[in-house]
Scaffold this motif. Structure first.
Motif, PDB file in Angstrom:
ATOM      1  N   ILE A  94     -34.739  -9.868  25.528  1.00 26.99           N
ATOM      2  CA  ILE A  94     -36.031  -9.685  26.192  1.00 26.99           C
ATOM      3  C   ILE A  94     -36.669 -11.063  26.343  1.00 26.99           C
ATOM      4  CG2 ILE A  94     -37.482  -9.426  24.116  1.00 26.99           C
ATOM      5  CD1 ILE A  94     -38.848  -7.039  25.569  1.00 26.99           C
ATOM      6  N   GLY A  95     -37.680 -11.183  27.180  1.00 29.15           N
ATOM      7  CA  GLY A  95     -38.360 -12.451  27.362  1.00 29.15           C
ATOM      8  C   GLY A  95     -39.024 -12.928  26.079  1.00 29.15           C
ATOM      9  N   GLU A  96     -39.036 -14.241  25.885  1.00 29.38           N
ATOM     10  CA  GLU A  96     -39.540 -14.822  24.643  1.00 29.38           C
ATOM     11  C   GLU A  96     -41.016 -14.497  24.379  1.00 29.38           C
ATOM     12  OE1 GLU A  96     -39.964 -19.033  24.444  1.00 29.38           O
ATOM     13  OE2 GLU A  96     -40.283 -19.255  26.613  1.00 29.38           O
ATOM     14  N   HIS A  97     -41.766 -14.161  25.413  1.00 25.36           N
ATOM     15  CA  HIS A  97     -43.193 -13.887  25.227  1.00 25.36           C
ATOM     16  C   HIS A  97     -43.455 -12.491  24.663  1.00 25.36           C
ATOM     17  CE1 HIS A  97     -44.584 -17.664  26.944  1.00 25.36           C
ATOM     18  NE2 HIS A  97     -43.590 -17.546  27.819  1.00 25.36           N
ATOM     19  N   ILE A  98     -42.398 -11.783  24.291  1.00 25.61           N
ATOM     20  CA  ILE A  98     -42.596 -10.532  23.547  1.00 25.61           C
ATOM     21  C   ILE A  98     -43.378 -10.802  22.267  1.00 25.61           C
ATOM     22  CG2 ILE A  98     -40.411 -10.750  22.274  1.00 25.61           C
ATOM     23  CD1 ILE A  98     -42.116  -7.492  23.501  1.00 25.61           C
ATOM     24  N   ASP A 120     -36.805  -8.696  15.932  1.00 28.03           N
ATOM     25  CA  ASP A 120     -36.186  -7.382  16.100  1.00 28.03           C
ATOM     26  C   ASP A 120     -35.183  -7.391  17.247  1.00 28.03           C
ATOM     27  OD1 ASP A 120     -37.198  -5.607  14.094  1.00 28.03           O
ATOM     28  OD2 ASP A 120     -39.158  -5.676  15.062  1.00 28.03           O
ATOM     29  N   PHE A 121     -35.351  -8.323  18.167  1.00 24.64           N
ATOM     30  CA  PHE A 121     -34.425  -8.475  19.284  1.00 24.64           C
ATOM     31  C   PHE A 121     -33.347  -9.485  18.899  1.00 24.64           C
ATOM     32  CE2 PHE A 121     -38.429  -7.019  20.906  1.00 24.64           C
ATOM     33  CZ  PHE A 121     -38.105  -6.123  21.904  1.00 24.64           C
ATOM     34  N   ASP A 122     -32.185  -9.359  19.513  1.00 26.35           N
ATOM     35  CA  ASP A 122     -31.095 -10.282  19.212  1.00 26.35           C
ATOM     36  C   ASP A 122     -31.282 -11.630  19.888  1.00 26.35           C
ATOM     37  OD1 ASP A 122     -29.585  -8.375  17.662  1.00 26.35           O
ATOM     38  OD2 ASP A 122     -29.075  -7.392  19.561  1.00 26.35           O
ATOM     39  N   ARG A 123     -31.852 -11.612  21.101  1.00 28.13           N
ATOM     40  CA  ARG A 123     -32.059 -12.861  21.820  1.00 28.13           C
ATOM     41  C   ARG A 123     -33.396 -12.833  22.542  1.00 28.13           C
ATOM     42  NH1 ARG A 123     -26.706 -14.999  24.967  1.00 28.13           N
ATOM     43  NH2 ARG A 123     -28.218 -16.618  25.483  1.00 28.13           N
ATOM     44  N   LEU A 124     -34.139 -13.930  22.440  1.00 29.79           N
ATOM     45  CA  LEU A 124     -35.369 -14.119  23.197  1.00 29.79           C
ATOM     46  C   LEU A 124     -35.054 -15.077  24.331  1.00 29.79           C
ATOM     47  CD1 LEU A 124     -38.031 -14.426  20.342  1.00 29.79           C
ATOM     48  CD2 LEU A 124     -37.233 -12.379  21.556  1.00 29.79           C
ATOM     49  N   LEU A 125     -35.280 -14.630  25.543  1.00 36.28           N
ATOM     50  CA  LEU A 125     -34.821 -15.335  26.728  1.00 36.28           C
ATOM     51  C   LEU A 125     -35.962 -16.143  27.346  1.00 36.28           C
ATOM     52  CD1 LEU A 125     -32.828 -12.306  28.138  1.00 36.28           C
ATOM     53  CD2 LEU A 125     -31.960 -14.186  26.726  1.00 36.28           C
ATOM     54  N   VAL A 126     -35.642 -17.328  27.815  1.00 39.62           N
ATOM     55  CA  VAL A 126     -36.670 -18.233  28.332  1.00 39.62           C
ATOM     56  C   VAL A 126     -36.525 -18.390  29.835  1.00 39.62           C
ATOM     57  CG1 VAL A 126     -36.755 -19.459  26.139  1.00 39.62           C
ATOM     58  CG2 VAL A 126     -35.296 -20.326  27.962  1.00 39.62           C
ATOM     59  N   GLY A 128     -35.810 -19.605  33.300  1.00 40.59           N
ATOM     60  CA  GLY A 128     -34.789 -20.517  33.797  1.00 40.59           C
ATOM     61  C   GLY A 128     -33.464 -20.448  33.081  1.00 40.59           C
ATOM     62  N   GLU A 129     -33.406 -19.690  31.979  1.00 37.88           N
ATOM     63  CA  GLU A 129     -32.149 -19.570  31.238  1.00 37.88           C
ATOM     64  C   GLU A 129     -31.106 -18.869  32.098  1.00 37.88           C
ATOM     65  OE1 GLU A 129     -30.600 -17.870  26.882  1.00 37.88           O
ATOM     66  OE2 GLU A 129     -32.734 -17.888  27.400  1.00 37.88           O
ATOM     67  N   ARG A 130     -29.856 -19.267  31.919  1.00 36.53           N
ATOM     68  CA  ARG A 130     -28.747 -18.661  32.653  1.00 36.53           C
ATOM     69  C   ARG A 130     -27.695 -18.176  31.661  1.00 36.53           C
ATOM     70  NH1 ARG A 130     -29.017 -20.038  38.217  1.00 36.53           N
ATOM     71  NH2 ARG A 130     -30.746 -21.479  38.634  1.00 36.53           N
ATOM     72  N   ILE A 131     -27.277 -16.932  31.836  1.00 37.90           N
ATOM     73  CA  ILE A 131     -26.382 -16.269  30.894  1.00 37.90           C
ATOM     74  C   ILE A 131     -25.152 -15.791  31.656  1.00 37.90           C
ATOM     75  CG2 ILE A 131     -26.170 -14.381  29.223  1.00 37.90           C
ATOM     76  CD1 ILE A 131     -29.335 -14.300  29.377  1.00 37.90           C
ATOM     77  N   ALA A 132     -23.980 -16.040  31.125  1.00 30.55           N
ATOM     78  CA  ALA A 132     -22.753 -15.579  31.764  1.00 30.55           C
ATOM     79  C   ALA A 132     -22.595 -14.076  31.574  1.00 30.55           C
ATOM     80  CB  ALA A 132     -21.553 -16.309  31.181  1.00 30.55           C
ATOM     81  N   LEU A 133     -22.265 -13.402  32.665  1.00 32.40           N
ATOM     82  CA  LEU A 133     -21.927 -11.980  32.646  1.00 32.40           C
ATOM     83  C   LEU A 133     -20.575 -11.861  33.338  1.00 32.40           C
ATOM     84  CD1 LEU A 133     -22.798  -9.038  31.995  1.00 32.40           C
ATOM     85  CD2 LEU A 133     -23.795  -8.949  34.293  1.00 32.40           C
ATOM     86  N   GLY A 134     -19.515 -12.053  32.550  1.00 30.98           N
ATOM     87  CA  GLY A 134     -18.208 -12.181  33.163  1.00 30.98           C
ATOM     88  C   GLY A 134     -18.197 -13.410  34.046  1.00 30.98           C
ATOM     89  N   GLY A 135     -17.805 -13.232  35.308  1.00 30.03           N
ATOM     90  CA  GLY A 135     -17.835 -14.324  36.266  1.00 30.03           C
ATOM     91  C   GLY A 135     -19.159 -14.451  36.980  1.00 30.03           C
ATOM     92  N   LEU A 136     -20.094 -13.568  36.677  1.00 24.73           N
ATOM     93  CA  LEU A 136     -21.435 -13.622  37.255  1.00 24.73           C
ATOM     94  C   LEU A 136     -22.360 -14.408  36.344  1.00 24.73           C
ATOM     95  CD1 LEU A 136     -21.783  -9.884  38.357  1.00 24.73           C
ATOM     96  CD2 LEU A 136     -21.237 -11.832  39.830  1.00 24.73           C
ATOM     97  N   PRO A 148     -47.628  -9.970  29.288  1.00 23.84           N
ATOM     98  CA  PRO A 148     -47.292 -11.395  29.156  1.00 23.84           C
ATOM     99  C   PRO A 148     -45.797 -11.679  29.110  1.00 23.84           C
ATOM    100  CG  PRO A 148     -48.994 -10.753  27.573  1.00 23.84           C
ATOM    101  CD  PRO A 148     -48.455  -9.490  28.163  1.00 23.84           C
ATOM    102  N   ALA A 149     -45.001 -10.661  28.789  1.00 28.77           N
ATOM    103  CA  ALA A 149     -43.586 -10.900  28.499  1.00 28.77           C
ATOM    104  C   ALA A 149     -42.638 -10.482  29.614  1.00 28.77           C
ATOM    105  CB  ALA A 149     -43.197 -10.171  27.211  1.00 28.77           C
ATOM    106  N   ASP A 150     -43.147 -10.011  30.739  1.00 29.31           N
ATOM    107  CA  ASP A 150     -42.257  -9.521  31.797  1.00 29.31           C
ATOM    108  C   ASP A 150     -41.315 -10.617  32.277  1.00 29.31           C
ATOM    109  OD1 ASP A 150     -43.286  -6.733  33.524  1.00 29.31           O
ATOM    110  OD2 ASP A 150     -44.448  -7.468  31.814  1.00 29.31           O
ATOM    111  N   VAL A 151     -40.064 -10.217  32.493  1.00 32.62           N
ATOM    112  CA  VAL A 151     -39.089 -11.107  33.115  1.00 32.62           C
ATOM    113  C   VAL A 151     -38.345 -10.344  34.192  1.00 32.62           C
ATOM    114  CG1 VAL A 151     -38.760 -12.638  31.129  1.00 32.62           C
ATOM    115  CG2 VAL A 151     -37.322 -10.603  31.372  1.00 32.62           C
ATOM    116  N   THR A 152     -37.818 -11.092  35.137  1.00 33.17           N
ATOM    117  CA  THR A 152     -36.921 -10.581  36.165  1.00 33.17           C
ATOM    118  C   THR A 152     -35.544 -11.150  35.890  1.00 33.17           C
ATOM    119  OG1 THR A 152     -38.612 -10.289  37.872  1.00 33.17           O
ATOM    120  CG2 THR A 152     -36.369 -10.748  38.632  1.00 33.17           C
ATOM    121  N   TYR A 153     -34.502 -10.338  36.126  1.00 35.55           N
ATOM    122  CA  TYR A 153     -33.131 -10.793  35.963  1.00 35.55           C
ATOM    123  C   TYR A 153     -32.478 -10.889  37.339  1.00 35.55           C
ATOM    124  CZ  TYR A 153     -34.011  -9.568  31.103  1.00 35.55           C
ATOM    125  OH  TYR A 153     -34.545  -9.495  29.842  1.00 35.55           O
ATOM    126  N   ARG A 154     -32.117 -12.095  37.729  1.00 38.97           N
ATOM    127  CA  ARG A 154     -31.448 -12.319  39.013  1.00 38.97           C
ATOM    128  C   ARG A 154     -29.960 -12.454  38.761  1.00 38.97           C
ATOM    129  NH1 ARG A 154     -32.261 -17.571  42.983  1.00 38.97           N
ATOM    130  NH2 ARG A 154     -31.293 -16.662  44.865  1.00 38.97           N
TER     131      ARG A 154
END
Length: 300
Positions: A94-98, A120-126, A128-136, A148-154
């Motif tokens: 989830i976004g780090e602003h949780i 409680d979350f495994d990863r707090l995402l910032v 501009g961060e980029r995460i590999a999803l297979g080849g995506l 305050p914590a909303d994020v969009t995943y592109r």
């Protein structure tokens, strides 16, 4: 790299929520976005039938679920993230602003045991961060305003926008929850609408605008810029803020807000069971007048 991920949508009519299974079609590695835990507020019963549909579909396709991504701490449904994790080995992000949201709501519910560091979350995402999803690749875009914590995943040519935008004929998300900000919401939306016009936008909710018979949850940047009834091109920030604040003042509280928030700020973890094995959620009570009808302050 194939810029178009495979996307399966799962609509939960009880909460008007859309969850997504998004995968690399070549390597068959997938993410689950905003999974729903079925909850009956009248009986307190929880069920996993919605999450089981997602898990079954992934199994049928031969996909491995690597991550569960929350766009924000939802106020209208309980998250099934822990259940997906337990049955797939995925991590929850989830976004780090949780952490800001946890700080806001811990005193509201008297959750003295709630950690406000996001752990409680495994990863707090910032942003501009980029995460590999297979080849995506999953790009994290911080889009506050609704919370305050909303994020969009592109991901490739698609963006999963959570509660920032609805279908063009329905408009935009509310911004009156604690920590919400209509001005920030406008700026977040404009950031999304600056993406390439063919970008597909996948929404977290649809409530069917008046006159529309079917549910919809996919649109494009171009369609939103042209047709969104609240924030199409040409709508100024001040005009949007005035509209959003006036509209929000008329909206009812979401029926699952109280159970949803206190569960979802814990990454979907249900309250710890008591010694009899029973779990309890808290409902803050606001007393406007004494129950005998007087408006005098209650005697201590």
């Amino acid at each position: 790299m194939n810029p178009r991920p495979d996307i399966e949508a799962f609509f939960d009519e009880a909460t008007n929520t859309i969850s997504y299974l998004v995968g690399d079609p070549d390597l068959r590695i997938a993410a689950v976005i905003d999974p729903v835990l079925d909850f009956d507020p009248a009986s307190g019963e929880v069920d996993t039938r919605s999450a089981d549909r997602i898990l079954a579909h992934a199994t049928d396709r031969g996909w491995r679920i690597a991550m569960v991504l929350e766009t924000h701490a939802h106020a209208d449904h309980l998250s099934a993230a822990p259940y997906i994790k337990a049955n797939s080995g995925a991590w929850i992000g989830i976004g780090e602003h949780i952490r800001d949201v946890q700080k806001i709501f811990r005193p509201v519910f008297g959750l003295d045991d709630l950690k406000i560091d996001g752990s409680d979350f495994d990863r707090l995402l910032v942003d501009g961060e980029r995460i590999a999803l297979g080849g995506l690749e999953v790009e994290v875009i911080h889009t506050p305003g609704h919370t305050p914590a909303d994020v969009t995943y592109r991901i490739g040519d698609a963006a999963f926008v959570g509660d920032t935008l609805f279908m063009p004929d329905y408009g935009t998300a509310r911004a009156d929850f604690p920590g919400g900000d209509a001005r920030l919401l406008y700026r977040s939306i404009r950031r999304l609408l600056d993406l390439p016009e063919p970008t597909r936008l996948f929404l977290c909710h649809d409530y069917k605008a008046p006159g529309r018979d079917d549910y919809r949850w996919e649109t494009t940047v171009a369609e939103e810029r042209r047709d969104n009834v609240h924030v199409h091109d040409g709508v100024s920030e001040d005009a949007f803020v005035a509209m959003r604040q006036a509209r929000d003042a008329t909206l009812a509280v979401p029926k699952l807000l109280l159970p949803s928030i206190q569960v979802n700020i814990r990454a979907g973890r249900l309250p710890t069971a008591d010694r009899d094995g029973v779990r309890f959620l808290r409902i803050p009570i606001k007393i406007k007048k004494r129950i005998d009808g007087s408006t005098r302050a209650p005697v201590p």
